[in-house]
Design a protein around this motif. Structure first.
Motif, short mmCIF file in Angstrom:
data_model
loop_
_atom_site.label_atom_id
_atom_site.label_comp_id
_atom_site.label_asym_id
_atom_site.label_seq_id
_atom_site.Cartn_x
_atom_site.Cartn_y
_atom_site.Cartn_z
N UNK A 1 0.93 -1.24 0.04
CA UNK A 1 -0.01 0.08 -0.05
C UNK A 1 0.86 1.18 0.02
N UNK A 2 0.34 2.49 -0.26
CA UNK A 2 1.03 3.63 -0.38
C UNK A 2 1.14 4.27 1.07
N UNK A 3 2.39 4.33 1.31
CA UNK A 3 2.97 5.08 2.73
C UNK A 3 2.53 6.40 2.75
N UNK B 1 6.11 0.96 11.68
CA UNK B 1 5.83 1.69 12.77
C UNK B 1 5.56 0.71 13.84
N UNK B 2 6.78 0.81 14.70
CA UNK B 2 6.79 -0.25 15.84
C UNK B 2 6.90 -1.96 15.23
N UNK C 1 3.19 0.13 7.46
CA UNK C 1 2.05 1.12 7.28
C UNK C 1 2.11 1.53 5.76
N UNK C 2 3.04 1.06 4.96
CA UNK C 2 3.10 1.10 3.59
C UNK C 2 4.24 1.41 2.79
N UNK D 1 9.16 6.21 13.04
CA UNK D 1 8.91 5.36 11.77
C UNK D 1 10.37 4.86 11.35
N UNK D 2 10.40 3.63 11.14
CA UNK D 2 11.65 2.99 10.68
C UNK D 2 11.40 2.69 9.22
#
Length: 295
Positions: free
Chosen positions: A15-17, A75-76, A80-81, A95-96
């Protein structure tokens, strides 16, 4: 400034971050840095410290992406994208980011020994051009997607090699050597089916090595030579029979010579010897000399 992501019900589907343009945040960093410096010169120590911490906070979120490069944002530990936009980018510092290439990769597999459809041992090696299409699947559905590609290439080559014979001297079956385009197409389809779980597609593939194994190569070579000799002999005999038939028809039509059964058989035999012989034939001219009988 922020771009909303396209959410997905499947965590292993790309998905797009939600990321930001790094150039906008670079301007923000310059403003914050100028504020911190002015605060330090005006002896406002508290504001200077806050400004410095803000600079560190903003600077921590920068990253860069080259063309055909992507970054998975976590995120942890939660995906997320994926960000595919090139240039200077920015995301929240907590965020990594995991970068991976979406460029085309070329790999040549190691030579492996496979038994073909008839049980003959053959040696095969393949060349495959592949690339990542779904970064989430490549990162989270397999342990190491590059090693996964190597293993699946070997498995696909073995599967295709066992489906067909290496060669068919009667040219009645699909073979690895004689139908290379069809076999390459099936190998590509097999690889795409195997690699789609890792979000990888195959652009091109083919064989870089295809031969009988060394233990039977000599026997198969002699067999090929024998088949070639038989085929050549067959063609030669068929041509010779046609020429003899044509010669007899022409002699008969033009009434050049009258041939009885014995002379016709002798002529056919001589012509077949001349036409089918591997060496140059030497003609023998018979000259009959009449002799007078003595009383």
């Amino acid at each position: 400034m922020n771009e909303k992501p396209t959410t997905s019900l499947n965590p292993s589907q790309e998905s797009v971050a939600q990321t930001s343009s790094g150039y906008v945040m670079l301007a923000v960093l310059v403003v914050v840095l100028a504020f911190a410096i002015l605060s330090a010169f005006s002896e406002a120590v508290g504001l200077a410290i806050v400004g410095a911490l803000a600079c560190l906070f903003v600077a921590k979120g920068f990253y860069m992406l080259q063309p055909n490069q992507a970054a998975a944002i976590l995120l942890f530990g939660n995906y997320t994208g994926t960000d595919r936009r090139t240039g200077l980018r920015w995301v929240w510092p907590w965020m990594s980011k995991v970068k991976l290439s979406t460029r085309a990769n070329n790999i040549i597999s190691e030579m492996i020994k496979v038994n073909d459809l008839r049980g003959n041992p053959i040696e095969m090696a393949a060349q495959v051009v592949w690339r990542v299409t779904d970064t989430a699947q490549a990162l989270f559905d397999v342990e190491d997607y590059k090693a996964f590609v190597k293993v699946q290439i070997e498995a696909a080559v073995r599967a295709i090699g066992s489906h067909y014979p290496y060669d068919d001297f009667e040219h009645q079956e699909v073979t690895l050597r004689g139908n290379s385009d069809q076999v390459k197409s099936e190998l590509r389809d097999e690889l795409i089916n195997r690699l789609q779980v890792a979000g990888i597609t195959v652009d091109e593939c083919g064989f870089t090595h295809l031969a009988y194994a060394s233990e039977i190569a000599g026997a198969m070579l002699r067999r090929q030579q024998a088949q070639a000799v038989v085929a050549a002999r067959k063609t030669l005999v068929e041509g010779a029979v046609g020429m003899v038939e044509m010669a007899l028809d022409m002699l008969s039509q033009k009434n050049i010579v009258e041939l009885d059964g014995e002379r016709r058989s002798a002529l056919v035999s001589n012509l077949m010897v001349v036409l089918c012989s591997e060496r140059d034939t030497q003609p023998i001219v018979n000259a009959g000399i009449g002799q007078q009988s003595k009383g």
